[in-house]
Scaffold this active site. Structure first.
Site, PDB file in Angstrom:
ATOM      1  N   GLN A  63       9.890 -13.725-115.616  1.00 53.15           N
ATOM      2  CA  GLN A  63       9.603 -12.485-114.893  1.00 53.15           C
ATOM      3  C   GLN A  63       9.618 -12.805-113.402  1.00 53.15           C
ATOM      4  OE1 GLN A  63       9.779  -9.470-114.270  1.00 53.15           O
ATOM      5  NE2 GLN A  63       8.451  -8.706-115.897  1.00 53.15           N
TER       6      GLN A  63
ATOM      7  N   TYR B 252       6.598 -15.555-118.675  1.00 49.80           N
ATOM      8  CA  TYR B 252       5.787 -14.826-117.694  1.00 49.80           C
ATOM      9  C   TYR B 252       4.833 -15.762-116.957  1.00 49.80           C
ATOM     10  CZ  TYR B 252       7.736 -11.010-120.326  1.00 49.80           C
ATOM     11  OH  TYR B 252       8.622 -10.153-120.924  1.00 49.80           O
TER      12      TYR B 252
ATOM     13  N   LYS C  22       8.832 -18.773-129.732  1.00 51.35           N
ATOM     14  CA  LYS C  22      10.199 -18.292-129.498  1.00 51.35           C
ATOM     15  C   LYS C  22      11.166 -19.468-129.344  1.00 51.35           C
ATOM     16  CE  LYS C  22       9.134 -15.261-126.023  1.00 51.35           C
ATOM     17  NZ  LYS C  22       9.315 -14.124-125.090  1.00 51.35           N
TER      18      LYS C  22
ATOM     19  N   HIS D 197       2.213 -12.171-119.736  1.00 52.85           N
ATOM     20  CA  HIS D 197       2.681 -10.851-120.151  1.00 52.85           C
ATOM     21  C   HIS D 197       1.485  -9.902-120.173  1.00 52.85           C
ATOM     22  CE1 HIS D 197       3.982  -7.666-123.021  1.00 52.85           C
ATOM     23  NE2 HIS D 197       5.079  -7.770-122.290  1.00 52.85           N
TER      24      HIS D 197
ATOM     25  N   TYR E 178      19.674  -4.250-120.770  1.00 52.50           N
ATOM     26  CA  TYR E 178      19.875  -3.202-121.780  1.00 52.50           C
ATOM     27  C   TYR E 178      18.794  -2.142-121.608  1.00 52.50           C
ATOM     28  CZ  TYR E 178      20.573  -0.659-126.010  1.00 52.50           C
ATOM     29  OH  TYR E 178      20.829   0.361-126.883  1.00 52.50           O
TER      30      TYR E 178
ATOM     31  N   GLU F  51      21.222 -10.583-112.195  1.00 53.25           N
ATOM     32  CA  GLU F  51      21.343  -9.616-113.290  1.00 53.25           C
ATOM     33  C   GLU F  51      21.637  -8.242-112.723  1.00 53.25           C
ATOM     34  OE1 GLU F  51      17.563  -9.640-115.483  1.00 53.25           O
ATOM     35  OE2 GLU F  51      17.164  -7.636-114.740  1.00 53.25           O
TER      36      GLU F  51
HETATM   37  P1  FAD Z   1       7.640 -10.825-126.776  1.00 47.96           P
HETATM   38  O1  FAD Z   1       7.991 -12.237-126.548  1.00 47.96           O
HETATM   39  O2  FAD Z   1       7.834 -10.264-128.145  1.00 47.96           O
HETATM   40  O3  FAD Z   1       6.102 -10.660-126.353  1.00 47.96           O
HETATM   41  C1  FAD Z   1       5.488  -9.364-126.256  1.00 47.96           C
HETATM   42  C2  FAD Z   1       3.980  -9.535-126.286  1.00 47.96           C
HETATM   43  O4  FAD Z   1       3.545  -9.876-127.612  1.00 47.96           O
HETATM   44  C3  FAD Z   1       3.418 -10.641-125.394  1.00 47.96           C
HETATM   45  O5  FAD Z   1       2.167 -10.214-124.922  1.00 47.96           O
HETATM   46  C4  FAD Z   1       3.268 -11.837-126.321  1.00 47.96           C
HETATM   47  O6  FAD Z   1       2.217 -12.705-125.901  1.00 47.96           O
HETATM   48  C5  FAD Z   1       2.953 -11.166-127.643  1.00 47.96           C
HETATM   49  N1  FAD Z   1       3.588 -11.806-128.802  1.00 47.96           N
HETATM   50  C6  FAD Z   1       4.782 -12.411-128.849  1.00 47.96           C
HETATM   51  N2  FAD Z   1       5.064 -12.800-130.118  1.00 47.96           N
HETATM   52  C7  FAD Z   1       4.014 -12.400-130.863  1.00 47.96           C
HETATM   53  C8  FAD Z   1       3.726 -12.493-132.248  1.00 47.96           C
HETATM   54  N3  FAD Z   1       4.580 -13.072-133.089  1.00 47.96           N
HETATM   55  N4  FAD Z   1       2.546 -11.959-132.695  1.00 47.96           N
HETATM   56  C9  FAD Z   1       1.681 -11.350-131.838  1.00 47.96           C
HETATM   57  N5  FAD Z   1       1.919 -11.252-130.501  1.00 47.96           N
HETATM   58  C10 FAD Z   1       3.079 -11.760-130.030  1.00 47.96           C
HETATM   59  N6  FAD Z   1      13.354  -4.957-121.063  1.00 47.96           N
HETATM   60  C11 FAD Z   1      14.360  -4.133-121.440  1.00 47.96           C
HETATM   61  O7  FAD Z   1      14.114  -3.084-122.049  1.00 47.96           O
HETATM   62  N7  FAD Z   1      15.678  -4.422-121.183  1.00 47.96           N
HETATM   63  C12 FAD Z   1      16.030  -5.562-120.537  1.00 47.96           C
HETATM   64  O8  FAD Z   1      17.218  -5.794-120.308  1.00 47.96           O
HETATM   65  C13 FAD Z   1      14.997  -6.469-120.115  1.00 47.96           C
HETATM   66  N8  FAD Z   1      15.288  -7.623-119.486  1.00 47.96           N
HETATM   67  C14 FAD Z   1      14.283  -8.514-119.159  1.00 47.96           C
HETATM   68  C15 FAD Z   1      14.612  -9.755-118.591  1.00 47.96           C
HETATM   69  C16 FAD Z   1      13.617 -10.667-118.246  1.00 47.96           C
HETATM   70  C17 FAD Z   1      14.003 -11.996-117.645  1.00 47.96           C
HETATM   71  C18 FAD Z   1      12.244 -10.330-118.456  1.00 47.96           C
HETATM   72  C19 FAD Z   1      11.153 -11.295-118.064  1.00 47.96           C
HETATM   73  C20 FAD Z   1      11.908  -9.108-119.040  1.00 47.96           C
HETATM   74  C21 FAD Z   1      12.913  -8.183-119.397  1.00 47.96           C
HETATM   75  N9  FAD Z   1      12.628  -6.963-120.007  1.00 47.96           N
HETATM   76  C22 FAD Z   1      13.638  -6.112-120.401  1.00 47.96           C
HETATM   77  C23 FAD Z   1      11.228  -6.543-120.201  1.00 47.96           C
HETATM   78  C24 FAD Z   1      10.666  -6.997-121.559  1.00 47.96           C
HETATM   79  O9  FAD Z   1      11.330  -6.323-122.596  1.00 47.96           O
HETATM   80  C25 FAD Z   1       9.165  -6.656-121.552  1.00 47.96           C
HETATM   81  O10 FAD Z   1       8.479  -7.506-120.653  1.00 47.96           O
HETATM   82  C26 FAD Z   1       8.470  -6.592-122.899  1.00 47.96           C
HETATM   83  O11 FAD Z   1       7.199  -5.965-122.703  1.00 47.96           O
HETATM   84  C27 FAD Z   1       8.212  -7.945-123.546  1.00 47.96           C
HETATM   85  O12 FAD Z   1       9.352  -8.538-123.955  1.00 47.96           O
HETATM   86  P2  FAD Z   1       9.349 -10.045-124.525  1.00 47.96           P
HETATM   87  O13 FAD Z   1      10.698 -10.298-124.990  1.00 47.96           O
HETATM   88  O14 FAD Z   1       8.734 -10.953-123.548  1.00 47.96           O
HETATM   89  O15 FAD Z   1       8.356  -9.832-125.773  1.00 47.96           O
END
Ligand code: FAD
Length: 316
Positions: A209, A178, A198, A182, A50, A18
């Site tokens: 991660q 993760y 998801k 997370h 992004y 990436e």
């Molecule tokens: P989610 O899946 O929404 O989870 C966030 C938190 O909420 C977790 O603790 C989860 O357990 C909890 N949760 C999930 N769904 C729910 C629900 N429905 N109700 C209550 N709790 C819930 N960030 C950027 O800004 N730009 C990037 O390009 C980027 N690329 C990434 C690429 C990878 C491979 C990884 C692993 C991370 C990347 N990140 C990026 C960081 C990411 O945005 C952060 O880790 C962010 O804090 C969580 O994103 P997520 O999509 O895992 O969130």
């Protein structure tokens, strides 16, 4: 082509990485310079992160402050188009919830569809500096699962304010996982349940991660399987390249260094020494993951393609 198709068509572990959009003001050649050295390993797709705008407060001279938006790394959609055009490979843009209304998300997805982008990594995004906790834009998606739901609807031809139309998208949707949990999740099992949510919402593959202890990835894959998550889980690896990484990576990404690695790193006095330890560790991690049949190795370059090349040339 879809990431899942590349995986099912490949007998061996796929090399991928990436890249970060270059800092504001830099040109496309800086981006190509980061990608070029890695093209000899034939990545079929490259992820493009992004980066959300941040806010800062400027003094107006009358005692008042003006809130202004500052964007440091523009252009994920344009960068994807440039990569696809120059290298004839797929680009996988990251799309986040933070800072986007659902309408803006839909517009971004329409642009991506128009450009022929087949894959998107759907993420929530982190809280920005001015936030204690992540808060979605008004009318935006709050969790990655909501964003995946929106994309899945579009894949069925359902756009936000229209009845079913005839041109559904066909995005292959990735999501984040993760192995060390997370940082906001109450525990591993709630985090895994949300990951399953998801996948049920439409995610086709998971990218993890970064981790430095392969046993954590293997155990994560087992736990996922045990609760019925059956999509490919792509391990994410980051070469350690500087003394700064020793404290920055665990702090910023909420991950641990295993004991053996931390012992080696604590002996290092220079960036060169860290680079050597990081390279050897990365080679061993990659070799083992390959042997164990990881579908893809996703390298986090964080702007440093050279360190990924040093590992890839020993393994791919
Ligand atoms: P989610 O899946 O929404 O989870 C966030 C938190 O909420 C977790 O603790 C989860 O357990 C909890 N949760 C999930 N769904 C729910 C629900 N429905 N109700 C209550 N709790 C819930 N960030 C950027 O800004 N730009 C990037 O390009 C980027 N690329 C990434 C690429 C990878 C491979 C990884 C692993 C991370 C990347 N990140 C990026 C960081 C990411 O945005 C952060 O880790 C962010 O804090 C969580 O994103 P997520 O999509 O895992 O969130």
């Amino acid at each position: 082509m879809k990431v899942t198709e590349y995986i099912s068509n490949s007998k061996d572990t796929i090399f991928s990485f990436e890249i970060l959009p270059p800092l504001k003001g830099k040109g496309i050649d800086d981006l190509y310079a980061a990608i070029d050295p890695l093209m000899e390993f034939n990545p079929p797709f490259v992820n493009v992160t992004y980066h959300r705008e941040e806010y800062q407060y400027n003094e107006m001279g009358n005692g008042l402050l003006k809130k202004v938006s500052v964007r440091k790394r523009p252009g994920t959609v344009g960068i994807c188009a440039a990569i696809m055009n120059k290298y004839k490979i797929d680009a996988v843009p990251h799309l986040i919830c933070g800072g986007f209304t659902k309408e803006e998300t839909e517009s971004a997805l329409i642009d991506l569809k128009f450009l022929g982008v087949d894959n998107v990594l759907a993420l929530r995004g982190d809280p920005i500096k001015s936030e204690q906790v992540f808060s979605p834009a008004k009318g935006g998606n709050a969790y990655a699962s909501d964003l995946i739901n929106q994309m899945d609807e579009m894949n069925q031809g359902k756009y936000l304010h229209e009845e079913t139309v005839n041109n559904p998208s066909n995005f292959c949707i990735g999501t984040a996982g993760y192995p060390e949990k997370h940082f906001e999740a109450m525990n591993m099992s709630t985090d895994l349940n949300y990951l399953k949510m998801k996948v049920e919402a439409g995610a086709d593959f998971i990218v993890t991660q970064m981790f430095f202890d392969n046993s954590k990835y293997f155990s994560f894959v087992e736990k996922c399987k045990s609760i019925g998550i059956d999509v490919p889980i792509i391990p994410g690896l980051k070469p350690i390249t500087s003394l700064r990484h020793i404290s920055f990576l665990p702090k910023f990404f909420h991950i641990d260094f295993p004991e053996a690695l931390s012992i080696e790193l604590s002996k290092c006095k220079t960036n060169e020494q860290v680079k050597q330890v990081g390279k050897e560790w990365g080679i061993n991690q990659t070799k083992e993951l390959k042997e164990m049949g990881a579908p893809v190795i996703h390298f986090y370059t964080m702007g440093r393609g050279e360190s990924v090349k040093n590992i890839a040339k020993e393994v791919f």
